[in-house]
Design a protein around this motif. Structure first.
Motif, PDB file in Angstrom:
ATOM      1  N   THR A  25      -8.131  10.775  -0.512  1.00  0.00           N
ATOM      2  CA  THR A  25      -9.181  10.075   0.236  1.00  0.00           C
ATOM      3  C   THR A  25      -8.705   8.674   0.602  1.00  0.00           C
ATOM      4  O   THR A  25      -9.157   7.683   0.044  1.00  0.00           O
ATOM      5  CB  THR A  25     -10.472   9.976  -0.586  1.00  0.00           C
ATOM      6  OG1 THR A  25     -10.152   9.377  -1.863  1.00  0.00           O
ATOM      7  CG2 THR A  25     -11.087  11.340  -0.814  1.00  0.00           C
ATOM      8  N   PRO A  26      -7.787   8.564   1.544  1.00  0.00           N
ATOM      9  CA  PRO A  26      -7.236   7.256   1.903  1.00  0.00           C
ATOM     10  C   PRO A  26      -8.300   6.242   2.304  1.00  0.00           C
ATOM     11  O   PRO A  26      -9.346   6.600   2.853  1.00  0.00           O
ATOM     12  CB  PRO A  26      -6.327   7.569   3.092  1.00  0.00           C
ATOM     13  CG  PRO A  26      -5.989   9.011   2.946  1.00  0.00           C
ATOM     14  CD  PRO A  26      -7.208   9.633   2.344  1.00  0.00           C
ATOM     15  N   THR A  27      -7.990   4.995   2.050  1.00  0.00           N
ATOM     16  CA  THR A  27      -8.915   3.915   2.362  1.00  0.00           C
ATOM     17  C   THR A  27      -8.871   3.541   3.837  1.00  0.00           C
ATOM     18  O   THR A  27      -9.894   3.214   4.438  1.00  0.00           O
ATOM     19  CB  THR A  27      -8.570   2.678   1.518  1.00  0.00           C
ATOM     20  OG1 THR A  27      -8.471   3.058   0.144  1.00  0.00           O
ATOM     21  CG2 THR A  27      -9.620   1.597   1.680  1.00  0.00           C
ATOM     22  N   TYR A  28      -7.679   3.558   4.404  1.00  0.00           N
ATOM     23  CA  TYR A  28      -7.477   3.130   5.785  1.00  0.00           C
ATOM     24  C   TYR A  28      -6.831   4.256   6.588  1.00  0.00           C
ATOM     25  O   TYR A  28      -5.987   4.984   6.088  1.00  0.00           O
ATOM     26  CB  TYR A  28      -6.580   1.887   5.835  1.00  0.00           C
ATOM     27  CG  TYR A  28      -7.094   0.733   5.003  1.00  0.00           C
ATOM     28  CD1 TYR A  28      -6.573   0.487   3.740  1.00  0.00           C
ATOM     29  CD2 TYR A  28      -8.115  -0.081   5.477  1.00  0.00           C
ATOM     30  CE1 TYR A  28      -7.051  -0.554   2.968  1.00  0.00           C
ATOM     31  CE2 TYR A  28      -8.594  -1.134   4.710  1.00  0.00           C
ATOM     32  CZ  TYR A  28      -8.060  -1.355   3.456  1.00  0.00           C
ATOM     33  OH  TYR A  28      -8.545  -2.396   2.692  1.00  0.00           O
ATOM     34  N   TRP A  29      -7.247   4.326   7.849  1.00  0.00           N
ATOM     35  CA  TRP A  29      -6.751   5.383   8.740  1.00  0.00           C
ATOM     36  C   TRP A  29      -6.297   4.797  10.070  1.00  0.00           C
ATOM     37  O   TRP A  29      -6.909   3.856  10.582  1.00  0.00           O
ATOM     38  CB  TRP A  29      -7.853   6.396   9.032  1.00  0.00           C
ATOM     39  CG  TRP A  29      -8.245   7.241   7.860  1.00  0.00           C
ATOM     40  CD1 TRP A  29      -9.212   6.973   6.943  1.00  0.00           C
ATOM     41  CD2 TRP A  29      -7.674   8.499   7.495  1.00  0.00           C
ATOM     42  NE1 TRP A  29      -9.277   7.985   6.029  1.00  0.00           N
ATOM     43  CE2 TRP A  29      -8.345   8.942   6.335  1.00  0.00           C
ATOM     44  CE3 TRP A  29      -6.655   9.294   8.020  1.00  0.00           C
ATOM     45  CZ2 TRP A  29      -8.040  10.147   5.705  1.00  0.00           C
ATOM     46  CZ3 TRP A  29      -6.352  10.498   7.392  1.00  0.00           C
ATOM     47  CH2 TRP A  29      -7.032  10.903   6.251  1.00  0.00           C
TER      48      TRP A  29
ATOM     49  N   ALA B 235      -3.548   3.442   1.201  1.00  0.00           N
ATOM     50  CA  ALA B 235      -4.424   3.186   0.059  1.00  0.00           C
ATOM     51  C   ALA B 235      -3.601   2.482  -1.014  1.00  0.00           C
ATOM     52  O   ALA B 235      -2.381   2.435  -0.937  1.00  0.00           O
ATOM     53  CB  ALA B 235      -4.982   4.496  -0.483  1.00  0.00           C
ATOM     54  N   PHE B 236      -4.271   1.972  -2.021  1.00  0.00           N
ATOM     55  CA  PHE B 236      -3.567   1.238  -3.067  1.00  0.00           C
ATOM     56  C   PHE B 236      -2.711   2.121  -3.968  1.00  0.00           C
ATOM     57  O   PHE B 236      -1.785   1.632  -4.600  1.00  0.00           O
ATOM     58  CB  PHE B 236      -4.555   0.449  -3.926  1.00  0.00           C
ATOM     59  CG  PHE B 236      -4.802  -0.948  -3.414  1.00  0.00           C
ATOM     60  CD1 PHE B 236      -6.086  -1.374  -3.118  1.00  0.00           C
ATOM     61  CD2 PHE B 236      -3.764  -1.841  -3.238  1.00  0.00           C
ATOM     62  CE1 PHE B 236      -6.313  -2.664  -2.650  1.00  0.00           C
ATOM     63  CE2 PHE B 236      -3.977  -3.133  -2.776  1.00  0.00           C
ATOM     64  CZ  PHE B 236      -5.262  -3.536  -2.487  1.00  0.00           C
ATOM     65  N   SER B 237      -3.021   3.409  -4.031  1.00  0.00           N
ATOM     66  CA  SER B 237      -2.256   4.262  -4.930  1.00  0.00           C
ATOM     67  C   SER B 237      -1.921   5.592  -4.274  1.00  0.00           C
ATOM     68  O   SER B 237      -2.573   6.019  -3.314  1.00  0.00           O
ATOM     69  CB  SER B 237      -3.053   4.519  -6.205  1.00  0.00           C
ATOM     70  OG  SER B 237      -4.148   5.384  -5.940  1.00  0.00           O
TER      71      SER B 237
ATOM     72  N   VAL C 281      -4.777   8.130  -4.436  1.00  0.00           N
ATOM     73  CA  VAL C 281      -5.844   7.972  -3.440  1.00  0.00           C
ATOM     74  C   VAL C 281      -5.344   8.314  -2.043  1.00  0.00           C
ATOM     75  O   VAL C 281      -6.035   8.979  -1.268  1.00  0.00           O
ATOM     76  CB  VAL C 281      -6.409   6.537  -3.473  1.00  0.00           C
ATOM     77  CG1 VAL C 281      -7.449   6.333  -2.368  1.00  0.00           C
ATOM     78  CG2 VAL C 281      -7.023   6.244  -4.831  1.00  0.00           C
ATOM     79  N   VAL C 282      -4.135   7.896  -1.700  1.00  0.00           N
ATOM     80  CA  VAL C 282      -3.659   8.109  -0.336  1.00  0.00           C
ATOM     81  C   VAL C 282      -3.458   9.594  -0.049  1.00  0.00           C
ATOM     82  O   VAL C 282      -3.500  10.009   1.112  1.00  0.00           O
ATOM     83  CB  VAL C 282      -2.372   7.308  -0.058  1.00  0.00           C
ATOM     84  CG1 VAL C 282      -1.130   8.005  -0.619  1.00  0.00           C
ATOM     85  CG2 VAL C 282      -2.219   7.039   1.430  1.00  0.00           C
TER      86      VAL C 282
ATOM     87  N   TYR D 158       0.820  -1.201   0.000  1.00  0.00           N
ATOM     88  CA  TYR D 158       0.000   0.000   0.000  1.00  0.00           C
ATOM     89  C   TYR D 158       0.858   1.257   0.000  1.00  0.00           C
ATOM     90  O   TYR D 158       1.904   1.300   0.657  1.00  0.00           O
ATOM     91  CB  TYR D 158      -0.899   0.042   1.230  1.00  0.00           C
ATOM     92  CG  TYR D 158      -2.057  -0.927   1.188  1.00  0.00           C
ATOM     93  CD1 TYR D 158      -1.861  -2.267   1.463  1.00  0.00           C
ATOM     94  CD2 TYR D 158      -3.330  -0.482   0.889  1.00  0.00           C
ATOM     95  CE1 TYR D 158      -2.916  -3.155   1.428  1.00  0.00           C
ATOM     96  CE2 TYR D 158      -4.398  -1.362   0.863  1.00  0.00           C
ATOM     97  CZ  TYR D 158      -4.188  -2.698   1.133  1.00  0.00           C
ATOM     98  OH  TYR D 158      -5.233  -3.569   1.101  1.00  0.00           O
TER      99      TYR D 158
ATOM    100  N   ALA E 258      -2.220   6.954   7.145  1.00  0.00           N
ATOM    101  CA  ALA E 258      -3.255   6.459   6.251  1.00  0.00           C
ATOM    102  C   ALA E 258      -2.631   5.574   5.186  1.00  0.00           C
ATOM    103  O   ALA E 258      -1.417   5.619   4.958  1.00  0.00           O
ATOM    104  CB  ALA E 258      -3.982   7.631   5.609  1.00  0.00           C
TER     105      ALA E 258
END
Length: 121
Positions: A107-111, A98-100, A103-104, A31, A96
């Motif tokens: 709007t990150p996927t994980y925090w 994210a896959f890219s 995105v990171v 990630y 945070a």
């Protein structure tokens, strides 16, 4: 992916501090990861990001030259080295993932849960 930030604290202006973010779960080393912060009464602010391989980084103008992002994939850990801290750096700092990078940084996927940094004058 689960993220756990640590390393915050109370420091004096001009000091240095290093934050860590331990990642766990499904292949966290794949990630892109980043750091954000939120000061009291202010919006969430992007600070820095790094690709999964560590070969590319990005910084906000507000921290460029003072903060350094790095990662150790063998330890599944992200770092943020902060130097020349000023009171305006006081905030809750979040890591945070994210896959890219695209995105990171937005709007990150994980925090992670956040760690408080307070810089006294």
């Amino acid at each position: 992916v689960q993220l756990q930030a640590s390393g915050g604290g109370l420091v004096q202006a001009g000091s240095s501090l290093t934050l860590s973010c331990a990642a766990s779960g499904r292949t966290p080393s794949r990630y892109a990861m980043g750091w954000f912060r939120q000061a009291p009464g202010k919006d969430l602010e992007f600070l820095s990001a790094i690709t999964w391989s560590g070969d590319s980084t990005k910084y906000a103008d507000s921290v460029k030259g003072r903060f350094t992002i790095s990662r150790d994939n063998a330890k599944n850990t992200l770092y943020l080295q902060m130097s020349s801290l000023v009171p305006e750096d006081t905030a809750v700092y979040y890591c945070a993932a994210a896959f890219s990078m695209a995105v990171v940084t937005t709007t990150p996927t994980y925090w992670g849960q956040g760690t408080q940094v307070t810089v006294s004058s």
